[in-house]
Design a protein around this motif. Structure first.
Motif, PDB file in Angstrom:
ATOM      1  N   LEU A  13     -13.927  15.944 -25.804  1.00  0.00           N
ATOM      2  CA  LEU A  13     -14.217  14.617 -25.258  1.00  0.00           C
ATOM      3  C   LEU A  13     -13.979  14.577 -23.757  1.00  0.00           C
ATOM      4  CD1 LEU A  13     -12.641  12.323 -28.006  1.00  0.00           C
ATOM      5  CD2 LEU A  13     -15.056  12.420 -27.370  1.00  0.00           C
ATOM      6  N   PHE A  14     -12.891  15.200 -23.320  1.00  0.00           N
ATOM      7  CA  PHE A  14     -12.586  15.192 -21.894  1.00  0.00           C
ATOM      8  C   PHE A  14     -13.648  15.959 -21.105  1.00  0.00           C
ATOM      9  CE2 PHE A  14     -10.486  16.859 -18.087  1.00  0.00           C
ATOM     10  CZ  PHE A  14     -10.027  15.680 -17.531  1.00  0.00           C
ATOM     11  N   ALA A  15     -14.112  17.062 -21.689  1.00  0.00           N
ATOM     12  CA  ALA A  15     -15.134  17.855 -21.001  1.00  0.00           C
ATOM     13  C   ALA A  15     -16.437  17.090 -20.861  1.00  0.00           C
ATOM     14  CB  ALA A  15     -15.370  19.158 -21.762  1.00  0.00           C
ATOM     15  N   SER A  16     -16.732  16.218 -21.832  1.00  0.00           N
ATOM     16  CA  SER A  16     -18.006  15.508 -21.808  1.00  0.00           C
ATOM     17  C   SER A  16     -17.936  14.144 -21.133  1.00  0.00           C
ATOM     18  CB  SER A  16     -18.533  15.328 -23.238  1.00  0.00           C
ATOM     19  OG  SER A  16     -17.622  14.555 -24.006  1.00  0.00           O
ATOM     20  N   GLY A  17     -16.775  13.469 -21.248  1.00  0.00           N
ATOM     21  CA  GLY A  17     -16.703  12.108 -20.713  1.00  0.00           C
ATOM     22  C   GLY A  17     -15.444  11.761 -19.981  1.00  0.00           C
ATOM     23  N   GLY A  18     -14.564  12.740 -19.710  1.00  0.00           N
ATOM     24  CA  GLY A  18     -13.355  12.485 -18.958  1.00  0.00           C
ATOM     25  C   GLY A  18     -12.328  11.664 -19.721  1.00  0.00           C
ATOM     26  N   TYR A  19     -11.384  11.105 -18.968  1.00  0.00           N
ATOM     27  CA  TYR A  19     -10.309  10.331 -19.590  1.00  0.00           C
ATOM     28  C   TYR A  19     -10.843   9.114 -20.345  1.00  0.00           C
ATOM     29  CZ  TYR A  19      -6.807  12.991 -17.001  1.00  0.00           C
ATOM     30  OH  TYR A  19      -6.005  13.990 -16.511  1.00  0.00           O
ATOM     31  N   ALA A  20     -11.914   8.508 -19.841  1.00  0.00           N
ATOM     32  CA  ALA A  20     -12.447   7.303 -20.486  1.00  0.00           C
ATOM     33  C   ALA A  20     -12.891   7.602 -21.911  1.00  0.00           C
ATOM     34  CB  ALA A  20     -13.612   6.743 -19.673  1.00  0.00           C
ATOM     35  N   ALA A  21     -13.558   8.727 -22.119  1.00  0.00           N
ATOM     36  CA  ALA A  21     -14.019   9.085 -23.466  1.00  0.00           C
ATOM     37  C   ALA A  21     -12.843   9.287 -24.401  1.00  0.00           C
ATOM     38  CB  ALA A  21     -14.887  10.345 -23.408  1.00  0.00           C
ATOM     39  N   VAL A  22     -11.837  10.020 -23.931  1.00  0.00           N
ATOM     40  CA  VAL A  22     -10.649  10.248 -24.766  1.00  0.00           C
ATOM     41  C   VAL A  22      -9.949   8.921 -25.057  1.00  0.00           C
ATOM     42  CG1 VAL A  22      -8.428  11.432 -24.925  1.00  0.00           C
ATOM     43  CG2 VAL A  22     -10.352  12.549 -23.793  1.00  0.00           C
ATOM     44  N   GLY A  23      -9.836   8.084 -24.036  1.00  0.00           N
ATOM     45  CA  GLY A  23      -9.112   6.829 -24.191  1.00  0.00           C
ATOM     46  C   GLY A  23      -9.763   5.868 -25.161  1.00  0.00           C
ATOM     47  N   TRP A  24     -11.077   5.663 -25.037  1.00  0.00           N
ATOM     48  CA  TRP A  24     -11.726   4.696 -25.917  1.00  0.00           C
ATOM     49  C   TRP A  24     -11.808   5.205 -27.357  1.00  0.00           C
ATOM     50  CZ3 TRP A  24     -11.325   0.103 -24.469  1.00  0.00           C
ATOM     51  CH2 TRP A  24     -11.482  -0.280 -23.135  1.00  0.00           C
ATOM     52  N   VAL A  25     -11.961   6.489 -27.544  1.00  0.00           N
ATOM     53  CA  VAL A  25     -11.906   7.028 -28.912  1.00  0.00           C
ATOM     54  C   VAL A  25     -10.499   6.844 -29.484  1.00  0.00           C
ATOM     55  CG1 VAL A  25     -12.026   9.145 -30.294  1.00  0.00           C
ATOM     56  CG2 VAL A  25     -13.813   8.635 -28.624  1.00  0.00           C
ATOM     57  N   SER A  26      -9.494   6.967 -28.615  1.00  0.00           N
ATOM     58  CA  SER A  26      -8.118   6.744 -29.067  1.00  0.00           C
ATOM     59  C   SER A  26      -7.896   5.287 -29.479  1.00  0.00           C
ATOM     60  CB  SER A  26      -7.137   7.135 -27.959  1.00  0.00           C
ATOM     61  OG  SER A  26      -7.244   8.509 -27.660  1.00  0.00           O
ATOM     62  N   VAL A  27      -8.498   4.354 -28.737  1.00  0.00           N
ATOM     63  CA  VAL A  27      -8.425   2.939 -29.129  1.00  0.00           C
ATOM     64  C   VAL A  27      -8.996   2.758 -30.531  1.00  0.00           C
ATOM     65  CG1 VAL A  27      -9.317   0.625 -28.662  1.00  0.00           C
ATOM     66  CG2 VAL A  27      -8.462   2.031 -26.778  1.00  0.00           C
ATOM     67  N   GLY A  28     -10.166   3.339 -30.757  1.00  0.00           N
ATOM     68  CA  GLY A  28     -10.792   3.223 -32.069  1.00  0.00           C
ATOM     69  C   GLY A  28      -9.970   3.873 -33.165  1.00  0.00           C
ATOM     70  N   THR A  29      -9.337   5.009 -32.847  1.00  0.00           N
ATOM     71  CA  THR A  29      -8.517   5.698 -33.840  1.00  0.00           C
ATOM     72  C   THR A  29      -7.314   4.846 -34.238  1.00  0.00           C
ATOM     73  OG1 THR A  29      -9.167   7.842 -32.929  1.00  0.00           O
ATOM     74  CG2 THR A  29      -7.202   7.796 -34.296  1.00  0.00           C
ATOM     75  N   CYS A  30      -6.658   4.217 -33.253  1.00  0.00           N
ATOM     76  CA  CYS A  30      -5.508   3.359 -33.560  1.00  0.00           C
ATOM     77  C   CYS A  30      -5.912   2.169 -34.429  1.00  0.00           C
ATOM     78  CB  CYS A  30      -4.864   2.874 -32.267  1.00  0.00           C
ATOM     79  SG  CYS A  30      -4.051   4.156 -31.310  1.00  0.00           S
ATOM     80  N   LEU A  31      -7.052   1.556 -34.107  1.00  0.00           N
ATOM     81  CA  LEU A  31      -7.519   0.410 -34.904  1.00  0.00           C
ATOM     82  C   LEU A  31      -7.906   0.854 -36.310  1.00  0.00           C
ATOM     83  CD1 LEU A  31      -9.636  -1.499 -32.229  1.00  0.00           C
ATOM     84  CD2 LEU A  31      -7.332  -2.058 -33.073  1.00  0.00           C
ATOM     85  N   ALA A  32      -8.506   2.045 -36.421  1.00  0.00           N
ATOM     86  CA  ALA A  32      -8.835   2.571 -37.751  1.00  0.00           C
ATOM     87  C   ALA A  32      -7.561   2.805 -38.553  1.00  0.00           C
ATOM     88  CB  ALA A  32      -9.631   3.867 -37.618  1.00  0.00           C
ATOM     89  N   GLY A  33      -6.499   3.254 -37.872  1.00  0.00           N
ATOM     90  CA  GLY A  33      -5.222   3.423 -38.560  1.00  0.00           C
ATOM     91  C   GLY A  33      -4.678   2.102 -39.078  1.00  0.00           C
ATOM     92  N   SER A  34      -4.860   1.032 -38.310  1.00  0.00           N
ATOM     93  CA  SER A  34      -4.420  -0.291 -38.768  1.00  0.00           C
ATOM     94  C   SER A  34      -5.194  -0.730 -40.003  1.00  0.00           C
ATOM     95  CB  SER A  34      -4.595  -1.320 -37.651  1.00  0.00           C
ATOM     96  OG  SER A  34      -3.651  -1.131 -36.631  1.00  0.00           O
ATOM     97  N   VAL A  35      -6.500  -0.484 -39.999  1.00  0.00           N
ATOM     98  CA  VAL A  35      -7.321  -0.835 -41.170  1.00  0.00           C
ATOM     99  C   VAL A  35      -6.847  -0.061 -42.393  1.00  0.00           C
ATOM    100  CG1 VAL A  35      -9.643  -0.737 -42.141  1.00  0.00           C
ATOM    101  CG2 VAL A  35      -9.318  -1.472 -39.767  1.00  0.00           C
TER     102      VAL A  35
END
Length: 327
Positions: A103-125
């Motif tokens: 993710l970092f290679a393709s989209g930098g910190y933003a790509a890693v960060g927003w996927v991490s946001v989604g992962t945390c919310l998926a964990g809540s679900v």
């Protein structure tokens, strides 16, 4: 650390499952803050939110798992299930590291960060689907004085019952040692591992730890002297690795870490077995804040004497373990 024990009482009084759901949401908010406000205030605020989210998980998860298994008539399987959960927690570092790199290679910190946001919310679900067993001392119980009463009951059990107090102390002393993983990349670098392959070189340590944790559930039936022998072997492995001080020493560190993780699962299981009151998450959170403080002591120990002094501390703890277990 300030939120650790109060959040444990909140989980006991309100909902352990609800605490896990809220934790995922808060950790998603932390990632979002780091992304949208990448300066000192944003990073500092995100770390505070992240810390509160982590505190909500600590204690609530163990209590939810223990009481859920007990309600299903499988309370004696807690050690094995918890060992496997810990193993997965360690093993997941491998694929997530690879995904993060891509993710970092393709989209930098933003790509890693927003996927991490989604992962945390998926964990809540996912957490919202966990069953939660009825318990004494919950919000329908009018025999206590609310959250404050739950907090006092949990802290009182942790400090006042000898068996629980000894189990808490053992978890604190053992859990703090895990802070050594912060130094693994530095050890590898000091031992001549090139920076380019450093992440791959240290990857074997969490994998070995996962194997040890998976076996830890079976080790819960071991006598204290056998568990102490395993911890002593872990300390000896750390000392040997420090003396060898070559890249191959990482394999010795991995072996020691596997034994350490086995012993830690045993200690954490025995803490849950010792708790009898309704404030299980609060008691576990008391141990959690102790682990955080012990980690600071590990940092200081490493700063003064490196891996050798830390290995000596582990050996001393192994010597004291049978006595703590008999308390």
């Amino acid at each position: 650390m300030l939120a650790e024990v109060p959040s444990g009482a909140l989980a006991d009084r309100w909902s352990r499952r609800g605490a896990l759901v809220l934790a995922g949401v808060l950790q998603a908010v932390a990632y979002a803050l780091w992304l949208v406000a990448p300066g000192l205030p944003g990073f500092a605020g995100g770390l505070v939110v992240w810390g509160v989210g982590g505190a909500l998980v600590s204690g609530a998860f163990e209590a939810l798992l223990h009481d859920g298994l007990a309600a299903a008539g499988a309370g004696d399987r807690y050690g094995r299930v918890y060992g496997w959960v810990t193993a997965v927690d360690l093993l997941v570092q491998v694929p997530t590291a690879l995904v993060a790199a891509a993710l970092f290679a393709s989209g930098g910190y933003a790509a890693v960060g927003w996927v991490s946001v989604g992962t945390c919310l998926a964990g809540s679900v996912l957490a919202a689907t966990f069953p939660e067993a009825p318990r004494r001392g919950g919000h329908d119980d009018d025999t206590d004085d609310g959250w404050w009463g739950t907090l006092r009951a949990g802290v009182g059990e942790a400090a006042g019952r000898p068996a629980v107090r000894a189990a808490v102390v053992l978890v604190v002393l053992l859990g703090g040692v895990d802070a050594v993983d912060e130094y693994l990349p530095l050890l590898a670098r000091d031992w001549g591992v090139p920076d380019a392959v450093n992440p791959l070189a240290v990857l074997g340590v969490p994998v070995a730890g996962a194997a040890g944790a998976a076996l830890g559930g079976r080790a819960t039936s071991w006598p204290p002297r056998a568990v102490a022998a395993a911890l002593a072997a872990a300390g000896a492995a750390l000392a040997a690795a420090a003396l060898v001080a070559v890249p191959a020493g990482l394999a010795v560190v991995a072996a020691g870490y596997a034994l350490y993780r086995l012993v830690l699962v045993v200690a954490e299981t025995r803490l849950q077995q010792a708790i009898t009151g309704p404030a299980r998450a609060t008691v576990t959170s008391v141990a959690g804040v102790g682990v955080e403080l012990a980690a600071l002591a590990v940092f200081a120990t490493y700063a003064v004497g490196g891996l050798v002094l830390l290995a000596a501390a582990v050996l001393l703890l192994a010597a004291a373990l049978p006595r703590l277990a008999r308390t």
